[in-house]
Scaffold this active site. Structure first.
Site, short mmCIF file in Angstrom:
data_model
loop_
_atom_site.label_atom_id
_atom_site.label_comp_id
_atom_site.label_asym_id
_atom_site.label_seq_id
_atom_site.Cartn_x
_atom_site.Cartn_y
_atom_site.Cartn_z
N ASN A 9 0.87 -1.18 0.00
CA ASN A 9 0.00 0.00 0.00
C ASN A 9 0.90 1.23 0.00
OD1 ASN A 9 -1.78 2.06 0.51
ND2 ASN A 9 -2.36 1.37 2.56
N TRP A 10 0.98 1.87 -1.14
CA TRP A 10 1.89 3.02 -1.27
C TRP A 10 1.36 4.26 -0.58
CZ3 TRP A 10 4.03 3.25 -6.99
CH2 TRP A 10 4.66 2.02 -7.30
N LYS A 11 0.08 4.26 -0.21
CA LYS A 11 -0.58 5.43 0.38
C LYS A 11 -0.39 6.64 -0.55
CE LYS A 11 -0.16 3.29 4.85
NZ LYS A 11 -0.02 3.41 6.29
N HIS A 97 -9.37 1.08 5.05
CA HIS A 97 -8.11 1.33 5.75
C HIS A 97 -8.37 2.28 6.92
CE1 HIS A 97 -4.03 2.57 6.64
NE2 HIS A 97 -3.63 1.50 5.97
N GLU A 99 -6.82 4.74 7.94
CA GLU A 99 -6.64 6.16 7.60
C GLU A 99 -7.89 6.71 6.92
OE1 GLU A 99 -2.96 5.56 5.54
OE2 GLU A 99 -1.99 5.07 7.45
N GLU A 169 -4.94 -4.76 10.71
CA GLU A 169 -3.94 -3.71 10.89
C GLU A 169 -4.22 -2.97 12.20
OE1 GLU A 169 -2.09 -2.54 6.85
OE2 GLU A 169 -3.81 -1.26 7.18
N GLY A 175 2.85 2.59 10.79
CA GLY A 175 3.80 3.70 10.62
C GLY A 175 4.50 4.12 11.90
N SER A 215 3.81 -1.84 10.33
CA SER A 215 5.28 -1.89 10.51
C SER A 215 5.86 -3.27 10.19
CB SER A 215 5.67 -1.45 11.92
OG SER A 215 5.26 -0.11 12.14
N GLY A 236 3.11 -1.00 4.26
CA GLY A 236 3.09 0.43 3.95
C GLY A 236 4.50 0.91 3.62
N GLY A 237 5.17 1.50 4.60
CA GLY A 237 6.48 2.12 4.39
C GLY A 237 7.48 1.25 3.64
#
Ligand code: 13P
Length: 253
Positions: A9-11, A97, A99, A169, A175, A215, A236-237
Protein backbone atom coordinates in the site's frame (compact mmCIF):
# COMPACT_ATOMS: atom_id res chain seq x y z
CA UNK A 1 -4.64 -24.16 0.61
CA UNK A 2 -5.18 -20.45 1.17
CA UNK A 3 -3.63 -17.96 -1.24
CA UNK A 4 -0.74 -16.09 0.36
CA UNK A 5 -0.65 -12.41 -0.55
CA UNK A 6 1.91 -9.66 -0.11
CA UNK A 7 0.34 -6.33 -0.93
CA UNK A 8 2.13 -2.98 -1.00
CA UNK A 9 0.00 0.00 0.00
CA UNK A 10 1.89 3.02 -1.27
CA UNK A 11 -0.58 5.43 0.38
CA UNK A 12 -0.19 9.04 -0.89
CA UNK A 13 3.36 8.59 -2.16
CA UNK A 14 5.12 8.72 -5.55
CA UNK A 15 4.47 10.95 -8.55
CA UNK A 16 3.60 9.31 -11.86
CA UNK A 17 7.25 9.18 -12.87
CA UNK A 18 8.48 7.93 -9.49
CA UNK A 19 5.72 5.34 -9.47
CA UNK A 20 6.74 3.97 -12.85
CA UNK A 21 10.34 3.73 -11.66
CA UNK A 22 9.32 1.82 -8.52
CA UNK A 23 7.04 -0.57 -10.42
CA UNK A 24 9.85 -1.26 -12.88
CA UNK A 25 12.33 -1.93 -10.09
CA UNK A 26 9.97 -4.24 -8.19
CA UNK A 27 9.03 -6.03 -11.42
CA UNK A 28 12.71 -6.80 -12.10
CA UNK A 29 13.47 -8.13 -8.63
CA UNK A 30 10.29 -10.21 -8.49
CA UNK A 31 11.08 -11.72 -11.90
CA UNK A 32 14.57 -12.70 -10.75
CA UNK A 33 13.82 -13.86 -7.22
CA UNK A 34 10.18 -14.72 -6.62
CA UNK A 35 9.12 -18.34 -6.30
CA UNK A 36 5.67 -17.51 -7.58
CA UNK A 37 4.05 -19.30 -4.64
CA UNK A 38 2.39 -16.17 -3.32
CA UNK A 39 0.46 -13.37 -5.00
CA UNK A 40 2.18 -9.98 -5.07
CA UNK A 41 -0.15 -6.96 -5.32
CA UNK A 42 0.91 -3.33 -5.80
CA UNK A 43 -1.50 -0.60 -4.67
CA UNK A 44 -0.21 2.75 -5.94
CA UNK A 45 -2.27 5.97 -5.97
CA UNK A 46 -5.04 6.22 -8.61
CA UNK A 47 -2.88 8.31 -10.97
CA UNK A 48 -0.43 5.42 -11.39
CA UNK A 49 -2.87 2.56 -11.92
CA UNK A 50 -3.12 2.61 -15.71
CA UNK A 51 0.62 2.96 -16.32
CA UNK A 52 1.43 0.34 -13.69
CA UNK A 53 -1.05 -2.05 -15.35
CA UNK A 54 0.90 -1.77 -18.60
CA UNK A 55 4.24 -2.29 -16.85
CA UNK A 56 2.92 -5.34 -15.01
CA UNK A 57 1.37 -7.10 -18.00
CA UNK A 58 2.44 -10.75 -18.12
CA UNK A 59 4.41 -10.57 -14.85
CA UNK A 60 1.88 -12.26 -12.54
CA UNK A 61 2.04 -9.22 -10.24
CA UNK A 62 -1.44 -7.89 -9.53
CA UNK A 63 -2.57 -4.31 -9.14
CA UNK A 64 -4.96 -2.67 -6.69
CA UNK A 65 -6.44 0.73 -5.81
CA UNK A 66 -6.48 2.11 -2.28
CA UNK A 67 -10.13 3.15 -2.18
CA UNK A 68 -13.19 3.53 -4.39
CA UNK A 69 -16.68 5.03 -4.32
CA UNK A 70 -19.79 2.83 -4.27
CA UNK A 71 -21.58 4.37 -7.27
CA UNK A 72 -20.57 3.55 -10.84
CA UNK A 73 -20.57 7.19 -11.99
CA UNK A 74 -22.17 10.53 -11.24
CA UNK A 75 -21.81 13.89 -9.54
CA UNK A 76 -19.28 12.92 -6.86
CA UNK A 77 -16.45 15.38 -7.45
CA UNK A 78 -13.04 13.94 -6.73
CA UNK A 79 -14.19 10.35 -6.37
CA UNK A 80 -13.25 7.25 -8.39
CA UNK A 81 -15.75 4.44 -9.00
CA UNK A 82 -15.05 0.70 -8.88
CA UNK A 83 -15.92 0.55 -12.57
CA UNK A 84 -13.21 3.13 -13.26
CA UNK A 85 -10.72 1.23 -11.08
CA UNK A 86 -11.49 -1.95 -12.97
CA UNK A 87 -11.03 -0.17 -16.32
CA UNK A 88 -7.39 0.61 -15.48
CA UNK A 89 -6.54 -3.10 -15.32
CA UNK A 90 -6.54 -3.33 -11.51
CA UNK A 91 -7.90 -6.50 -9.91
CA UNK A 92 -7.94 -5.45 -6.23
CA UNK A 93 -9.07 -2.56 -4.09
CA UNK A 94 -8.25 -1.80 -0.46
CA UNK A 95 -11.37 -0.82 1.48
CA UNK A 96 -11.71 0.42 5.04
CA UNK A 97 -8.11 1.33 5.75
CA UNK A 98 -7.91 2.94 9.20
CA UNK A 99 -6.64 6.16 7.60
CA UNK A 100 -9.84 6.32 5.52
CA UNK A 101 -11.96 5.62 8.59
CA UNK A 102 -10.08 8.13 10.73
CA UNK A 103 -9.34 11.06 8.38
CA UNK A 104 -12.19 10.75 5.89
CA UNK A 105 -15.00 9.66 8.17
CA UNK A 106 -15.73 6.38 6.43
CA UNK A 107 -18.33 4.43 8.36
CA UNK A 108 -19.13 0.73 8.44
CA UNK A 109 -22.23 1.37 6.35
CA UNK A 110 -20.25 3.17 3.63
CA UNK A 111 -17.58 0.48 3.65
CA UNK A 112 -20.19 -2.21 3.12
CA UNK A 113 -21.58 -0.33 0.11
CA UNK A 114 -18.08 0.13 -1.32
CA UNK A 115 -17.22 -3.53 -0.81
CA UNK A 116 -20.42 -4.73 -2.40
CA UNK A 117 -19.97 -2.41 -5.41
CA UNK A 118 -16.32 -3.39 -5.89
CA UNK A 119 -17.18 -7.09 -5.87
CA UNK A 120 -20.02 -6.51 -8.31
CA UNK A 121 -17.42 -5.13 -10.71
CA UNK A 122 -15.21 -8.18 -10.31
CA UNK A 123 -12.65 -6.62 -8.00
CA UNK A 124 -11.15 -8.47 -5.05
CA UNK A 125 -11.43 -6.47 -1.84
CA UNK A 126 -8.69 -6.18 0.76
CA UNK A 127 -10.85 -5.19 3.71
CA UNK A 128 -8.98 -3.61 6.65
CA UNK A 129 -9.88 -3.96 10.31
CA UNK A 130 -7.98 -3.09 13.46
CA UNK A 131 -8.22 -1.45 16.86
CA UNK A 132 -6.70 1.78 18.17
CA UNK A 133 -4.18 1.89 21.00
CA UNK A 134 -6.89 3.02 23.41
CA UNK A 135 -9.10 0.11 22.39
CA UNK A 136 -6.21 -2.31 22.90
CA UNK A 137 -5.47 -0.87 26.33
CA UNK A 138 -9.13 -1.07 27.25
CA UNK A 139 -9.06 -4.70 26.12
CA UNK A 140 -12.01 -4.29 23.77
CA UNK A 141 -10.01 -5.14 20.63
CA UNK A 142 -11.84 -8.39 19.83
CA UNK A 143 -15.18 -6.64 20.08
CA UNK A 144 -14.03 -3.70 17.94
CA UNK A 145 -12.71 -5.93 15.15
CA UNK A 146 -15.78 -8.15 15.26
CA UNK A 147 -18.09 -5.18 14.80
CA UNK A 148 -15.97 -3.88 11.91
CA UNK A 149 -16.37 -7.26 10.20
CA UNK A 150 -20.06 -7.35 11.01
CA UNK A 151 -20.81 -3.87 9.66
CA UNK A 152 -18.54 -3.94 6.63
CA UNK A 153 -18.79 -7.51 5.41
CA UNK A 154 -21.22 -9.91 6.95
CA UNK A 155 -24.23 -8.88 4.88
CA UNK A 156 -22.36 -10.20 1.83
CA UNK A 157 -23.54 -13.57 0.60
CA UNK A 158 -21.10 -16.49 0.47
CA UNK A 159 -20.22 -16.01 -3.14
CA UNK A 160 -19.50 -12.31 -2.63
CA UNK A 161 -17.46 -13.05 0.48
CA UNK A 162 -15.18 -15.34 -1.52
CA UNK A 163 -13.78 -12.15 -3.16
CA UNK A 164 -12.72 -10.75 0.21
CA UNK A 165 -9.24 -10.76 1.74
CA UNK A 166 -9.04 -9.47 5.31
CA UNK A 167 -6.16 -7.30 6.54
CA UNK A 168 -5.72 -7.00 10.29
CA UNK A 169 -3.94 -3.71 10.89
CA UNK A 170 -3.74 -2.62 14.53
CA UNK A 171 -3.81 1.18 14.26
CA UNK A 172 -1.11 1.52 16.93
CA UNK A 173 1.30 -0.45 14.74
CA UNK A 174 0.82 1.55 11.52
CA UNK A 175 3.80 3.70 10.62
CA UNK A 176 4.95 3.72 14.24
CA UNK A 177 7.68 1.10 14.07
CA UNK A 178 5.69 -0.79 16.73
CA UNK A 179 4.68 -4.19 15.39
CA UNK A 180 2.19 -6.51 16.99
CA UNK A 181 4.13 -9.49 18.29
CA UNK A 182 3.60 -12.64 16.23
CA UNK A 183 1.54 -13.96 19.17
CA UNK A 184 -0.68 -10.87 19.38
CA UNK A 185 -1.26 -10.97 15.63
CA UNK A 186 -1.92 -14.72 15.60
CA UNK A 187 -4.42 -14.37 18.46
CA UNK A 188 -6.44 -11.83 16.46
CA UNK A 189 -6.13 -13.67 13.13
CA UNK A 190 -7.38 -16.82 14.78
CA UNK A 191 -10.28 -14.89 16.30
CA UNK A 192 -11.17 -13.34 12.93
CA UNK A 193 -11.18 -16.80 11.34
CA UNK A 194 -13.47 -18.10 14.09
CA UNK A 195 -15.92 -15.22 13.64
CA UNK A 196 -15.98 -15.83 9.86
CA UNK A 197 -16.63 -19.50 10.56
CA UNK A 198 -19.59 -18.60 12.76
CA UNK A 199 -21.12 -16.25 10.16
CA UNK A 200 -20.39 -18.31 7.06
CA UNK A 201 -18.93 -21.82 7.29
CA UNK A 202 -15.78 -23.38 8.72
CA UNK A 203 -14.71 -24.17 5.20
CA UNK A 204 -15.07 -20.57 4.06
CA UNK A 205 -13.14 -19.44 7.15
CA UNK A 206 -10.33 -21.87 6.30
CA UNK A 207 -10.15 -20.52 2.77
CA UNK A 208 -10.08 -16.83 3.71
CA UNK A 209 -6.73 -15.10 3.36
CA UNK A 210 -5.97 -12.92 6.39
CA UNK A 211 -3.08 -10.46 6.07
CA UNK A 212 -1.20 -8.67 8.82
CA UNK A 213 -0.33 -4.98 8.42
CA UNK A 214 1.50 -2.53 10.67
CA UNK A 215 5.28 -1.89 10.51
CA UNK A 216 5.90 -5.19 8.73
CA UNK A 217 9.56 -5.19 7.67
CA UNK A 218 12.10 -7.68 6.27
CA UNK A 219 13.35 -8.45 9.79
CA UNK A 220 9.98 -9.24 11.39
CA UNK A 221 8.15 -10.76 8.41
CA UNK A 222 9.35 -14.35 8.91
CA UNK A 223 8.26 -14.41 12.57
CA UNK A 224 4.80 -13.18 11.65
CA UNK A 225 4.52 -15.57 8.70
CA UNK A 226 5.39 -18.54 10.92
CA UNK A 227 1.99 -18.15 12.61
CA UNK A 228 -0.73 -20.54 11.53
CA UNK A 229 -3.37 -17.93 10.68
CA UNK A 230 -1.20 -15.24 9.07
CA UNK A 231 -1.37 -15.56 5.30
CA UNK A 232 0.70 -12.59 4.17
CA UNK A 233 1.08 -8.88 4.68
CA UNK A 234 -0.24 -5.45 3.77
CA UNK A 235 2.91 -3.36 3.72
CA UNK A 236 3.09 0.43 3.95
CA UNK A 237 6.48 2.12 4.39
CA UNK A 238 8.58 -0.89 3.42
CA UNK A 239 6.65 -1.27 0.15
CA UNK A 240 8.18 2.01 -1.07
CA UNK A 241 11.67 0.46 -1.14
CA UNK A 242 11.97 -2.25 -3.76
CA UNK A 243 14.68 -4.16 -1.88
CA UNK A 244 12.77 -4.21 1.42
CA UNK A 245 9.52 -5.17 -0.29
CA UNK A 246 11.27 -8.00 -2.14
CA UNK A 247 12.80 -9.27 1.10
CA UNK A 248 9.34 -9.38 2.69
CA UNK A 249 8.07 -11.28 -0.37
CA UNK A 250 10.89 -13.78 0.20
CA UNK A 251 9.93 -14.20 3.86
CA UNK A 252 6.33 -14.87 2.87
CA UNK A 253 7.49 -17.48 0.38
P1 13P B 1 3.30 0.60 7.67
O1 13P B 1 3.84 -0.68 7.09
O2 13P B 1 3.99 1.82 7.15
O3 13P B 1 3.22 0.55 9.16
O4 13P B 1 1.79 0.75 7.14
C1 13P B 1 0.93 -0.33 7.25
C2 13P B 1 -0.31 -0.01 6.50
O5 13P B 1 -1.07 0.84 6.90
C3 13P B 1 -0.57 -0.74 5.26
O6 13P B 1 -1.86 -0.54 4.80
Amino acid sequence: MRTKIIAGNWKMNKTLEEGQALVTEIRGIVRDEHTGKSQVVLCPPFISLASAARLLEGTGIALGAQNCHFEDSGAFTGEISPLMVKSTGAQYVIIGHSERRQYFGETGEMLFKKTKAAIRHGLKVIFCVGESLKEREEKIFFKVVESQLQEGLFALDRKEFSSVVIAYEPVWAIGTGLTATPEQAQEMHNYIRKVIGMHYTEEIAEETTILYGGSMKPDNAAGLMAQADIDGGLIGGAALKARDFADIIKAVG
